[in-house]
Scaffold this motif. Structure first.
Motif, PDB file in Angstrom:
ATOM      1  N   PHE A   8      10.374  -2.427  -7.066  1.00  0.00           N
ATOM      2  CA  PHE A   8      10.001  -2.119  -5.687  1.00  0.00           C
ATOM      3  C   PHE A   8       8.499  -1.896  -5.578  1.00  0.00           C
ATOM      4  O   PHE A   8       7.844  -2.439  -4.679  1.00  0.00           O
ATOM      5  N   VAL A   9       7.938  -1.119  -6.486  1.00  0.00           N
ATOM      6  CA  VAL A   9       6.510  -0.819  -6.460  1.00  0.00           C
ATOM      7  C   VAL A   9       5.692  -2.086  -6.693  1.00  0.00           C
ATOM      8  O   VAL A   9       4.682  -2.315  -6.015  1.00  0.00           O
ATOM      9  N   THR A  10       6.114  -2.925  -7.612  1.00  0.00           N
ATOM     10  CA  THR A  10       5.400  -4.166  -7.909  1.00  0.00           C
ATOM     11  C   THR A  10       5.354  -5.090  -6.696  1.00  0.00           C
ATOM     12  O   THR A  10       4.366  -5.794  -6.488  1.00  0.00           O
ATOM     13  N   ASP A  11       6.399  -5.065  -5.881  1.00  0.00           N
ATOM     14  CA  ASP A  11       6.418  -5.905  -4.678  1.00  0.00           C
ATOM     15  C   ASP A  11       5.475  -5.402  -3.593  1.00  0.00           C
ATOM     16  O   ASP A  11       5.276  -6.078  -2.590  1.00  0.00           O
ATOM     17  N   GLY A  12       4.891  -4.226  -3.772  1.00  0.00           N
ATOM     18  CA  GLY A  12       3.856  -3.743  -2.866  1.00  0.00           C
ATOM     19  C   GLY A  12       4.378  -3.001  -1.658  1.00  0.00           C
ATOM     20  O   GLY A  12       5.561  -2.673  -1.562  1.00  0.00           O
ATOM     21  N   PRO A  13       3.468  -2.756  -0.710  1.00  0.00           N
ATOM     22  CA  PRO A  13       3.830  -2.001   0.489  1.00  0.00           C
ATOM     23  C   PRO A  13       4.900  -2.701   1.314  1.00  0.00           C
ATOM     24  O   PRO A  13       5.052  -3.923   1.275  1.00  0.00           O
ATOM     25  N   LEU A  14       5.613  -1.907   2.082  1.00  0.00           N
ATOM     26  CA  LEU A  14       6.598  -2.453   3.009  1.00  0.00           C
ATOM     27  C   LEU A  14       5.900  -3.383   3.990  1.00  0.00           C
ATOM     28  O   LEU A  14       4.754  -3.141   4.384  1.00  0.00           O
ATOM     29  N   ARG A  27      13.816  -5.952   0.958  1.00  0.00           N
ATOM     30  CA  ARG A  27      13.217  -4.664   0.606  1.00  0.00           C
ATOM     31  C   ARG A  27      14.208  -3.520   0.802  1.00  0.00           C
ATOM     32  O   ARG A  27      14.232  -2.565   0.022  1.00  0.00           O
ATOM     33  N   LEU A  46       6.017   5.491  -5.598  1.00  0.00           N
ATOM     34  CA  LEU A  46       6.603   5.023  -4.340  1.00  0.00           C
ATOM     35  C   LEU A  46       5.738   5.354  -3.124  1.00  0.00           C
ATOM     36  O   LEU A  46       5.795   4.658  -2.113  1.00  0.00           O
ATOM     37  N   SER A  48       2.790   4.785  -2.717  1.00  0.00           N
ATOM     38  CA  SER A  48       1.881   3.660  -2.449  1.00  0.00           C
ATOM     39  C   SER A  48       2.562   2.517  -1.703  1.00  0.00           C
ATOM     40  O   SER A  48       1.915   1.541  -1.337  1.00  0.00           O
ATOM     41  N   CYS A  49       3.848   2.636  -1.437  1.00  0.00           N
ATOM     42  CA  CYS A  49       4.622   1.525  -0.858  1.00  0.00           C
ATOM     43  C   CYS A  49       4.801   1.604   0.648  1.00  0.00           C
ATOM     44  O   CYS A  49       5.505   0.775   1.232  1.00  0.00           O
ATOM     45  N   LEU A  62      12.378   5.106   2.783  1.00  0.00           N
ATOM     46  CA  LEU A  62      11.463   5.315   1.660  1.00  0.00           C
ATOM     47  C   LEU A  62      11.028   6.776   1.593  1.00  0.00           C
ATOM     48  O   LEU A  62      11.040   7.386   0.518  1.00  0.00           O
TER      49      LEU A  62
END
Length: 100
Positions: A8-14, A27, A46, A48-49, A62
């Motif tokens: 989830f974190v690697t995929d970046g922000p929502l 997501r 998290l 940072s997402c 989240l």
């Protein structure tokens, strides 16, 4: 950090409201696949997402996931120019008596 959180974190922000339904669903499925509670390290990652808006309510999911970890995640005021979700997390910790 557990693989579900790392993915989830690697995929970046929502994404924002302009994202495709498929992207938002993907997501959401990722978030729902993260077992609760999260660790302190996972909660900090998290944070940072958060994206630019509430992503059709996904940002609330989240936020609630982050709050399953050791609180408070944000122990200092993130400042007026920070993401609204960082401010919200901090204020919830203050209102809950976790930060003075």
């Amino acid at each position: 950090m557990r693989p579900e959180v790392q993915t989830f974190v690697t995929d970046g922000p929502l994404p924002d409201w302009d994202a495709s339904e498929e992207e938002i669903d993907r997501r959401v499925a990722q978030l729902e696949g993260i077992p609760k509670p999260v660790t302190g390290e996972e909660a900090r990652a998290l944070v940072s997402c958060f994206g630019p808006d509430d992503c059709y309510g996904v940002a609330w999911t989240l936020l609630h996931l982050i709050e399953t970890g050791p609180n408070p995640v944000l122990a200092t005021d993130p400042g007026p120019d920070s993401n609204e979700w960082h401010q919200r997390l901090y204020l919830r910790a203050v209102n809950g008596g976790l930060v003075f």
